[in-house]
Write a protein that holds these residues in place. Structure first.
Motif, PDB file in Angstrom:
ATOM      1  N   GLY A 104       0.736  -1.091  -0.089  1.00 17.44           N
ATOM      2  CA  GLY A 104       0.170  -0.189   0.066  1.00 17.44           C
ATOM      3  C   GLY A 104       0.803   1.332  -0.045  1.00 17.44           C
ATOM      4  N   ALA A 105       1.883   1.445   0.628  1.00 16.41           N
ATOM      5  CA  ALA A 105       2.546   2.281   0.498  1.00 16.41           C
ATOM      6  C   ALA A 105       4.037   2.941  -0.426  1.00 16.41           C
ATOM      7  CB  ALA A 105       3.338   2.386   1.776  1.00 16.41           C
ATOM      8  N   PHE A 106       4.084   1.655  -1.010  1.00  9.47           N
ATOM      9  CA  PHE A 106       4.426   1.462  -2.236  1.00  9.47           C
ATOM     10  C   PHE A 106       3.542   2.240  -3.112  1.00  9.47           C
ATOM     11  CE2 PHE A 106       5.126  -0.430  -6.923  1.00  9.47           C
ATOM     12  CZ  PHE A 106       6.665   0.032  -6.870  1.00  9.47           C
ATOM     13  N   LEU A 107       2.392   2.383  -3.585  1.00 11.78           N
ATOM     14  CA  LEU A 107       1.316   3.065  -4.636  1.00 11.78           C
ATOM     15  C   LEU A 107       1.017   3.730  -3.808  1.00 11.78           C
ATOM     16  CD1 LEU A 107      -1.279  -0.985  -4.481  1.00 11.78           C
ATOM     17  CD2 LEU A 107       0.303   0.478  -6.011  1.00 11.78           C
ATOM     18  N   VAL A 108       1.363   4.397  -2.934  1.00 13.57           N
ATOM     19  CA  VAL A 108       0.811   5.625  -2.612  1.00 13.57           C
ATOM     20  C   VAL A 108       1.836   6.511  -2.790  1.00 13.57           C
ATOM     21  CG1 VAL A 108       1.030   7.233  -0.651  1.00 13.57           C
ATOM     22  CG2 VAL A 108      -0.675   5.029  -0.525  1.00 13.57           C
ATOM     23  N   PHE A 109       3.454   6.118  -2.026  1.00 14.48           N
ATOM     24  CA  PHE A 109       4.007   7.286  -3.258  1.00 14.48           C
ATOM     25  C   PHE A 109       4.767   6.890  -4.284  1.00 14.48           C
ATOM     26  CE2 PHE A 109       5.285   6.533   1.718  1.00 14.48           C
ATOM     27  CZ  PHE A 109       5.149   8.094   1.980  1.00 14.48           C
ATOM     28  N   GLY A 110       4.552   6.166  -4.585  1.00 15.68           N
ATOM     29  CA  GLY A 110       4.718   5.561  -6.620  1.00 15.68           C
ATOM     30  C   GLY A 110       2.842   6.417  -7.333  1.00 15.68           C
ATOM     31  N   LEU A 111       2.342   6.815  -6.685  1.00 15.40           N
ATOM     32  CA  LEU A 111       1.144   8.141  -7.305  1.00 15.40           C
ATOM     33  C   LEU A 111       1.462   8.604  -7.097  1.00 15.40           C
ATOM     34  CD1 LEU A 111      -1.792   7.958  -9.393  1.00 15.40           C
ATOM     35  CD2 LEU A 111      -2.948   7.893  -6.791  1.00 15.40           C
ATOM     36  N   VAL A 112       2.058   9.825  -5.590  1.00 21.79           N
ATOM     37  CA  VAL A 112       1.961  10.424  -5.693  1.00 21.79           C
ATOM     38  C   VAL A 112       3.623  11.020  -6.857  1.00 21.79           C
ATOM     39  CG1 VAL A 112       3.219  12.470  -4.034  1.00 21.79           C
ATOM     40  CG2 VAL A 112       1.488  11.183  -3.356  1.00 21.79           C
ATOM     41  N   SER A 113       4.443  10.454  -6.613  1.00 22.71           N
ATOM     42  CA  SER A 113       5.782  10.543  -7.909  1.00 22.71           C
ATOM     43  C   SER A 113       4.889  11.017  -9.058  1.00 22.71           C
ATOM     44  CB  SER A 113       6.279   9.323  -7.693  1.00 22.71           C
ATOM     45  OG  SER A 113       7.631   9.388  -8.561  1.00 22.71           O
ATOM     46  N   VAL A 114       4.075  10.076 -10.115  1.00 18.20           N
ATOM     47  CA  VAL A 114       3.616   9.867 -10.892  1.00 18.20           C
ATOM     48  C   VAL A 114       2.855  11.269 -10.882  1.00 18.20           C
ATOM     49  CG1 VAL A 114       1.594   8.929 -12.371  1.00 18.20           C
ATOM     50  CG2 VAL A 114       3.546   7.405 -11.665  1.00 18.20           C
ATOM     51  N   ILE A 115       2.060  11.708 -10.128  1.00 11.92           N
ATOM     52  CA  ILE A 115       0.989  12.884 -10.404  1.00 11.92           C
ATOM     53  C   ILE A 115       2.432  14.341 -10.325  1.00 11.92           C
ATOM     54  CG2 ILE A 115      -0.239  14.414  -8.837  1.00 11.92           C
ATOM     55  CD1 ILE A 115      -1.498  12.016  -7.887  1.00 11.92           C
ATOM     56  N   GLY A 116       3.108  14.462  -9.331  1.00 14.61           N
ATOM     57  CA  GLY A 116       4.761  14.798  -9.566  1.00 14.61           C
ATOM     58  C   GLY A 116       5.132  14.907 -10.645  1.00 14.61           C
ATOM     59  N   ALA A 117       5.395  13.949 -11.039  1.00 14.59           N
ATOM     60  CA  ALA A 117       6.057  14.045 -12.387  1.00 14.59           C
ATOM     61  C   ALA A 117       5.472  14.572 -13.978  1.00 14.59           C
ATOM     62  CB  ALA A 117       6.898  13.021 -13.121  1.00 14.59           C
ATOM     63  N   ALA A 118       4.201  14.100 -13.712  1.00 11.30           N
ATOM     64  CA  ALA A 118       2.900  14.250 -15.041  1.00 11.30           C
ATOM     65  C   ALA A 118       2.915  16.101 -14.780  1.00 11.30           C
ATOM     66  CB  ALA A 118       1.013  13.637 -13.822  1.00 11.30           C
ATOM     67  N   SER A 119       2.656  16.667 -13.296  1.00 12.40           N
ATOM     68  CA  SER A 119       2.844  18.402 -13.363  1.00 12.40           C
ATOM     69  C   SER A 119       3.794  19.189 -13.722  1.00 12.40           C
ATOM     70  CB  SER A 119       2.419  18.446 -11.789  1.00 12.40           C
ATOM     71  OG  SER A 119       2.283  19.939 -11.824  1.00 12.40           O
ATOM     72  N   ARG A 120       5.198  18.187 -13.945  1.00 13.21           N
ATOM     73  CA  ARG A 120       6.287  19.016 -13.972  1.00 13.21           C
ATOM     74  C   ARG A 120       6.441  18.522 -15.408  1.00 13.21           C
ATOM     75  NH1 ARG A 120       9.215  16.338 -10.986  1.00 13.21           N
ATOM     76  NH2 ARG A 120       9.971  14.807 -12.436  1.00 13.21           N
ATOM     77  N   GLU A 121       6.488  17.598 -15.821  1.00 15.26           N
ATOM     78  CA  GLU A 121       7.066  17.321 -17.084  1.00 15.26           C
ATOM     79  C   GLU A 121       6.148  17.213 -18.526  1.00 15.26           C
ATOM     80  OE1 GLU A 121       9.544  15.154 -16.865  1.00 15.26           O
ATOM     81  OE2 GLU A 121      10.740  15.711 -15.567  1.00 15.26           O
ATOM     82  N   ALA A 122       4.859  17.403 -18.284  1.00 14.18           N
ATOM     83  CA  ALA A 122       3.686  17.035 -19.038  1.00 14.18           C
ATOM     84  C   ALA A 122       3.597  17.496 -20.327  1.00 14.18           C
ATOM     85  CB  ALA A 122       2.251  16.663 -18.409  1.00 14.18           C
ATOM     86  N   THR A 123       3.647  19.052 -19.835  1.00 13.41           N
ATOM     87  CA  THR A 123       3.360  20.224 -21.737  1.00 13.41           C
ATOM     88  C   THR A 123       5.170  20.576 -21.551  1.00 13.41           C
ATOM     89  OG1 THR A 123       2.688  21.287 -19.710  1.00 13.41           O
ATOM     90  CG2 THR A 123       0.954  20.482 -20.368  1.00 13.41           C
ATOM     91  N   LEU A 124       5.856  19.966 -20.902  1.00 13.23           N
ATOM     92  CA  LEU A 124       7.280  20.189 -21.010  1.00 13.23           C
ATOM     93  C   LEU A 124       8.074  19.592 -22.596  1.00 13.23           C
ATOM     94  CD1 LEU A 124      10.123  21.948 -20.484  1.00 13.23           C
ATOM     95  CD2 LEU A 124      10.388  19.837 -19.429  1.00 13.23           C
ATOM     96  N   PRO A 125       8.517  20.857 -23.867  1.00 14.18           N
ATOM     97  CA  PRO A 125       8.370  20.296 -25.219  1.00 14.18           C
ATOM     98  C   PRO A 125       9.735  19.253 -24.214  1.00 14.18           C
ATOM     99  CG  PRO A 125       7.883  22.759 -25.227  1.00 14.18           C
ATOM    100  CD  PRO A 125       7.624  22.287 -23.734  1.00 14.18           C
ATOM    101  N   ALA A 126      10.236  18.292 -25.488  1.00 14.22           N
ATOM    102  CA  ALA A 126      10.907  17.634 -25.837  1.00 14.22           C
ATOM    103  C   ALA A 126      12.436  17.854 -25.342  1.00 14.22           C
ATOM    104  CB  ALA A 126      10.749  16.479 -26.936  1.00 14.22           C
ATOM    105  N   GLY A 127      13.741  17.095 -24.930  1.00 16.90           N
ATOM    106  CA  GLY A 127      14.478  18.243 -24.849  1.00 16.90           C
ATOM    107  C   GLY A 127      14.825  18.784 -23.922  1.00 16.90           C
ATOM    108  N   LEU A 128      13.484  19.964 -23.465  1.00 20.60           N
ATOM    109  CA  LEU A 128      13.962  21.188 -22.370  1.00 20.60           C
ATOM    110  C   LEU A 128      14.047  20.579 -20.774  1.00 20.60           C
ATOM    111  CD1 LEU A 128      11.518  23.369 -24.179  1.00 20.60           C
ATOM    112  CD2 LEU A 128      13.809  23.391 -24.594  1.00 20.60           C
ATOM    113  N   THR A 129      14.866  21.367 -20.146  1.00 20.09           N
ATOM    114  CA  THR A 129      14.535  20.813 -19.013  1.00 20.09           C
ATOM    115  C   THR A 129      13.618  21.835 -18.118  1.00 20.09           C
ATOM    116  OG1 THR A 129      17.525  20.591 -18.886  1.00 20.09           O
ATOM    117  CG2 THR A 129      16.627  21.019 -16.667  1.00 20.09           C
ATOM    118  N   PRO A 130      12.991  21.199 -16.722  1.00 17.82           N
ATOM    119  CA  PRO A 130      11.824  22.092 -16.224  1.00 17.82           C
ATOM    120  C   PRO A 130      13.270  23.215 -15.135  1.00 17.82           C
ATOM    121  CG  PRO A 130      11.600  20.230 -15.588  1.00 17.82           C
ATOM    122  CD  PRO A 130      13.359  20.270 -16.886  1.00 17.82           C
TER     123      PRO A 130
END
Length: 521
Positions: free
Chosen positions: A153-179
């Motif tokens: 359960g802890a793995f799933l919770v922290f995994g989902l938090v990580s996925v949401i953070g990564a999506a918010s940070r890089e989902a709309t970032l053009p390829a090759g650019l650094t956040p």
């Protein structure tokens, strides 16, 4: 008994009750009956948890005719077979002719009618076995499994938090650019919000699970809380007051409302069957029938019951077919004999024990008790009582409370108590009520049962000529004419037991005898 001693006794009985049903310490049902031309014995072994699989064993008791096929169908009392699942076929047991076995799902607590249908060369028929379903235990989770599930359960919770953070940070970032910094701050904020939301969801789920578990534990079979007191003075009276908050009934003709039970109804003519057994089982025993003074209070004179400390077991039957047993410990002081106002009360200051042979009664008659085989835990056995006149001839028995006799099975530590009939462990009133319910009678009658129904119950269970055509009932009636009465039962657990059998002579005298046995693990 002082308060401390009474508390200890009640605590012991209450702890043992957690594995009980309508009887104390036993959830199994054994019933003899007929399905058309076939005599059958049905053994029901319920599970400890609900929903669960109930094991049902059907044995043919009529040697002349055996069914070729048997089906089993559980029907909740409210709905009958119209709202029940399809009947389950019971395959024949290899190597045991005339024996069938199957498992059926019971999905909820409550009063059930188990319909056993048999077909074969001689025809077909059905009879109903009453069964009160209730959980008696919870299934624990191994510690190692709990830790594994928590880690996942802890793995799933922290995994989902990580996925949401990564999506918010890089989902709309053009390829090759650094956040950049704003994207990192937005990602951290999204991760924090996701963690808070998931924490709320996990906490809510934990509380929901805890509440469900608490509700389930509350539904476990427990003793009906009651207080038994004995009045002082020459003519002693036992007053049993039910104090349990669950003791609430709907009125006859009114629908059930939250937490209410269906009204009580008489079982072979009595609203309550109360048994007093001197603690340990080696002393006096009484079978009494208290009168209800109000919804929670029952009273009965104590007749010739000697002074002592007694275990109290009181059986009642509901309109739904459900049965309950009230448990208490009472102290009876010395006093004069009170009149037997009921007329059907029975007691014995020291029942004769028949371990080494038949007991001699006062007029030279004898009373013997035997078992048809060595008892084993969870298997059915038949207790047979045989009375003989002084000249060796069979002693005819008179009907008593609508049947040929009564028996009690007591484990000597008080952990098991069962009130037995010639038909088995079930209540004949419950069976008859479920039969009427299936036929369309949905009216709750309470104390005022239809006279025709009571006559029908007595005819079914061996009190006259009408029972001669009823198979199991005929066995009780015909056997009584020969001084013989039998009681099928299943021993629920290992231990030392004492069996009490009570029968009525044609003169009206009620005789009691006891048999001791040890049931191994």
């Amino acid at each position: 008994m002082n308060r401390r001693g009474r508390f200890v006794s009640l605590l012991m009985l209450s702890a043992l009750w957690l594995t009980s049903s309508a009887h104390v310490g036993s959830t199994m049902v054994v019933q003899d009956g007929v399905a058309g031309p076939y005599g059958l014995r049905v053994l029901v072994r319920p599970p400890a948890v609900i929903p669960g699989l109930v094991d049902v064993v059907i044995r043919t008791t009529s040697s002349a005719t055996r069914p070729s096929a048997v089906t089993v169908q559980p029907a909740l009392w409210r709905y009958g077979t119209k709202g029940a699942p399809a009947p389950e076929a019971a395959p024949a047991v290899p190597g045991e002719p005339g024996t069938f076995q199957t498992q059926i799902w019971i999905m909820s607590s409550g009063s059930y009618a188990i319909h056993v249908a048999a077909t074969g060369p001689a025809g077909s028929g059905t009879f109903i076995v009453p069964y009160t379903s209730a959980p008696t235990a919870t299934l624990g989770m191994p510690d190692w499994l709990g830790w594994v599930l928590a880690a996942l359960g802890a793995f799933l919770v922290f995994g989902l938090v990580s996925v949401i953070g990564a999506a918010s940070r890089e989902a709309t970032l053009p390829a090759g650019l650094t956040p950049d910094g704003p994207r990192y701050r937005r990602a951290r904020f999204a991760s924090a919000m996701a963690f808070v939301m998931l924490a709320v969801m996990v906490t809510g789920g934990w509380k929901w699970w805890t509440a469900v578990e608490a509700d389930y534990r509350d539904a476990l079979l427990r003793p009906v809380r009651a207080e038994g007191t004995v009045s002082a003075g020459a003519e002693r009276t036992l007053t049993l007051t039910v104090t349990d908050s669950s003791w609430r009934f709907a009125k006859p003709g009114e629908p059930l409302r939250g937490g209410q039970s269906t009204p009580l109804m008489p079982d072979h003519g009595k609203l309550m069957h109360l048994f007093l057994v001197e603690a340990g089982g080696a002393g006096a025993v009484a079978h009494l029938h208290p009168v209800r003074r109000d919804e929670r209070t029952f009273t009965t004179p104590l007749t010739a019951v000697p002074a002592g400390t007694y275990w109290l077991f009181a059986d009642v039957v509901h309109e739904s077919g459900a049965t309950r047993t009230i448990v208490d410990t009472v102290t009876v002081a010395a006093g004069e004999s009170s009149p037997n106002a009921d007329g059907d009360d029975a007691w014995s200051q020291l029942p004769p024990t028949v371990n080494k042979g038949a007991a001699a009664l006062g007029d030279g008659a004898t009373f013997a008790i035997s078992l048809d085989k060595t008892p084993a835990v969870g298997s059915d056995v038949v207790i047979t009582a045989r009375l003989t006149n002084a000249d060796g001839s069979p002693m005819p028995l008179a009907p008593w409370l609508g049947m040929a006799g009564h028996a009690m099975l007591l484990r000597t530590d008080g952990g098991v108590f069962m009130h037995l009939h010639p038909m088995g462990t079930s209540s004949m009133a419950a069976q008859e009520r479920l039969v009427r319910r299936e036929a369309g009678d949905t009216v709750m009658h309470g104390d005022s049962q239809p006279a025709a129904a009571i006559v029908g119950m007595h005819a079914m269970h061996g009190t006259g000529a009408a029972s001669a055509a009823k198979g199991a009932g005929a066995g009780a009636g015909a056997g009584a004419a020969q001084g013989v009465v039998s009681f099928p039962v299943a021993i629920p657990s290992a231990g030392r037991y004492r069996i009490f059998v009570q029968v009525r002579r044609m003169s009206g005298v009620i005789e009691t005898a006891a048999l001791d046995l040890v049931v191994p693990e």
